[in-house]
Design a protein around this motif. Structure first.
Motif, PDB file in Angstrom:
ATOM      1  N   LYS A   2      -9.359  -7.980  34.697  1.00 42.52           N
ATOM      2  CA  LYS A   2      -8.488  -8.261  33.557  1.00 42.52           C
ATOM      3  C   LYS A   2      -9.034  -9.461  32.796  1.00 42.52           C
ATOM      4  O   LYS A   2      -9.271 -10.521  33.355  1.00 42.52           O
ATOM      5  CB  LYS A   2      -7.051  -8.536  34.001  1.00 42.52           C
ATOM      6  N   VAL A  17     -12.669  -7.184  22.550  1.00 41.14           N
ATOM      7  CA  VAL A  17     -11.714  -6.339  23.285  1.00 41.14           C
ATOM      8  C   VAL A  17     -12.240  -4.913  23.383  1.00 41.14           C
ATOM      9  O   VAL A  17     -12.230  -4.301  24.466  1.00 41.14           O
ATOM     10  CB  VAL A  17     -10.328  -6.370  22.599  1.00 41.14           C
ATOM     11  N   ALA A  18     -12.720  -4.379  22.259  1.00 38.16           N
ATOM     12  CA  ALA A  18     -13.212  -2.998  22.266  1.00 38.16           C
ATOM     13  C   ALA A  18     -14.412  -2.836  23.192  1.00 38.16           C
ATOM     14  O   ALA A  18     -14.492  -1.855  23.949  1.00 38.16           O
ATOM     15  CB  ALA A  18     -13.586  -2.581  20.843  1.00 38.16           C
ATOM     16  N   ARG A  21     -13.350  -2.974  26.906  1.00 33.32           N
ATOM     17  CA  ARG A  21     -12.656  -1.747  27.310  1.00 33.32           C
ATOM     18  C   ARG A  21     -13.641  -0.593  27.493  1.00 33.32           C
ATOM     19  O   ARG A  21     -13.494   0.223  28.407  1.00 33.32           O
ATOM     20  CB  ARG A  21     -11.594  -1.380  26.266  1.00 33.32           C
ATOM     21  N   GLU A  22     -14.661  -0.538  26.617  1.00 34.03           N
ATOM     22  CA  GLU A  22     -15.688   0.506  26.745  1.00 34.03           C
ATOM     23  C   GLU A  22     -16.413   0.415  28.086  1.00 34.03           C
ATOM     24  O   GLU A  22     -16.892   1.432  28.609  1.00 34.03           O
ATOM     25  CB  GLU A  22     -16.700   0.380  25.609  1.00 34.03           C
ATOM     26  N   HIS A  25     -13.197  -2.546  31.560  1.00 34.28           N
ATOM     27  CA  HIS A  25     -12.378  -3.707  31.888  1.00 34.28           C
ATOM     28  C   HIS A  25     -10.998  -3.607  31.224  1.00 34.28           C
ATOM     29  O   HIS A  25     -10.843  -2.949  30.187  1.00 34.28           O
ATOM     30  CB  HIS A  25     -13.068  -4.993  31.444  1.00 34.28           C
ATOM     31  N   GLU A  26     -10.039  -4.258  31.823  1.00 33.32           N
ATOM     32  CA  GLU A  26      -8.706  -4.347  31.232  1.00 33.32           C
ATOM     33  C   GLU A  26      -8.713  -5.544  30.274  1.00 33.32           C
ATOM     34  O   GLU A  26      -8.529  -6.685  30.700  1.00 33.32           O
ATOM     35  CB  GLU A  26      -7.638  -4.539  32.312  1.00 33.32           C
ATOM     36  N   ALA A  27      -8.944  -5.277  29.002  1.00 34.52           N
ATOM     37  CA  ALA A  27      -9.022  -6.343  28.005  1.00 34.52           C
ATOM     38  C   ALA A  27      -7.730  -6.370  27.205  1.00 34.52           C
ATOM     39  O   ALA A  27      -7.313  -5.357  26.633  1.00 34.52           O
ATOM     40  CB  ALA A  27     -10.209  -6.126  27.081  1.00 34.52           C
ATOM     41  N   VAL A  28      -7.088  -7.537  27.170  1.00 33.52           N
ATOM     42  CA  VAL A  28      -5.791  -7.684  26.525  1.00 33.52           C
ATOM     43  C   VAL A  28      -5.928  -8.643  25.350  1.00 33.52           C
ATOM     44  O   VAL A  28      -6.373  -9.783  25.507  1.00 33.52           O
ATOM     45  CB  VAL A  28      -4.747  -8.221  27.515  1.00 33.52           C
TER      46      VAL A  28
END
Length: 248
Positions: A2, A17-18, A21-22, A25-28
Motif C-alpha cells: 500500500k 498512482v496510475a 497500480r499498473e 500496488h495498492e496506490a491511494v
C-alpha cells in the motif's frame, strides 16, 4: 504494497498512482478532494492505515513567501507525525534540482525547510530532485513577464517531461530508501531563454523573450548551472521536442 500518494490527484501524483497500480500496488490518492487535508490533518490517520510507503508530491496553492513556508512546514510535519504512528517505512518526497542553491527565493527556502523536516524525522526517506518540467515553459514566462517582454536570466535548464518524473518517483517508491537525494533530469540542456521561447512559440504566444542579466528566477539570482543536475542524475527519455509534438 500500500502506497499513499499525497497530492495524488495532481499532474505528477495522478501519473504516479496510475503507474503503481499498473505494477500491482495498492496506490491511494490523498488530496482534499478525496477527504485528506494535510494542513489540518483531516483524514490522514485513516488513509495511512496499513501503508508501507508515503509519497508526497503536493505543492502549495500560493507561492507568496510566508504562505508557501507555512504550507510545507505544516503539511510535512502533519504527514510525518501521522506516518510515525502507523509504522510507515519509506517516505518519498518530490523536490527540485538546485533547491539548496536558491535560498534567495521564498519558495525554495520553503522546499529546503520541507527537506530538513524529512531528514530529521527518523523515518527512512528518499528525496527526488527533478529539474523543471517541460510543462512549465509558460508558467516560467508568466513569472518573468514585463509588459509584452519576458526577461530571463542567463542560465541553462534541462527540462524533464512529467511522465519521466512520475516514472522516476515510481522507481524510487518501490526501491529501498536512499536516505538522501536522487536527481532526475531531461535528456537535453538549453539556455533558459530558448526553452521559454520555444514553449511560447508552440502556443502561438507572441511575447518576446530576451536574456536580461538583472532578471530573477522566483526572486533568486541564477548562475549558468544553478538549475542543472549533477553528473549522477538519472536521465529521462522524452526530449522537449518530443514532448511538444505530443501536445498537438
Amino acid at each position: 504494497m500500500k502506497v499513499v500518494v499525497i497530492g495524488g490527484t495532481g499532474l505528477i501524483g495522478s501519473k504516479v498512482v496510475a503507474r503503481l497500480r499498473e505494477h500491482g500496488h495498492e496506490a491511494v490518492a490523498a488530496a482534499p478532494s478525496t477527504g485528506v487535508n494535510t494542513l489540518t490533518g483531516e483524514g490522514l490517520a485513516d488513509v495511512l492505515e496499513g501503508a508501507s510507503v508515503v509519497v508526497d508530491v503536493s505543492n502549495s496553492p500560493s507561492f507568496e513567501d510566508q504562505a508557501v513556508m507555512d504550507f510545507f512546514r505544516t503539511s510535512t510535519a502533519n504527514v510525518l507525525k501521522a506516518e510515525s504512528g502507523v509504522g510507515v517505512t519509506h517516505h518519498v518526497a518530490l523536490s527540485v534540482v538546485g533547491t539548496e542553491r536558491l535560498r534567495e527565493s521564498g519558495y525554495f527556502r520553503a522546499k529546503q525547510a520541507q527537506e530538513e523536516l524529512i531528514k530529521a524525522s527518523g523515518i527512512p526517506y528518499s528525496i527526488v530532485h527533478a529539474t523543471q518540467f517541460c510543462e512549465f515553459a509558460k508558467g516560467l514566462a508568466d513569472g518573468m513577464t514585463d509588459g509584452d517582454t519576458v526577461r530571463v536570466p542567463a542560465a541553462r535548464i534541462q527540462p524533464i517531461a512529467s511522465d519521466d518524473v512520475a516514472a522516476a518517483v515510481g522507481r524510487t517508491t518501490v526501491g529501498a530508501p536512499v536516505d538522501g537525494v536522487v536527481e532526475v533530469a531531461g535528456p537535453e540542456a538549453f539556455q533558459l531563454a530558448n526553452f521559454i521561447r520555444t514553449g511560447l512559440a508552440a502556443l502561438d504566444d507572441p511575447r518576446e523573450v530576451v536574456t536580461d542579466p538583472q532578471a530573477r528566477y522566483w526572486g533568486a539570482e541564477l548562475q549558468e548551472a544553478t538549475l542543472l543536475p549533477g553528473p549522477d542524475a538519472q536521465i529521462g527519455e522524452i526530449t522537449f521536442a518530443d514532448w511538444l509534438a505530443q501536445q498537438k
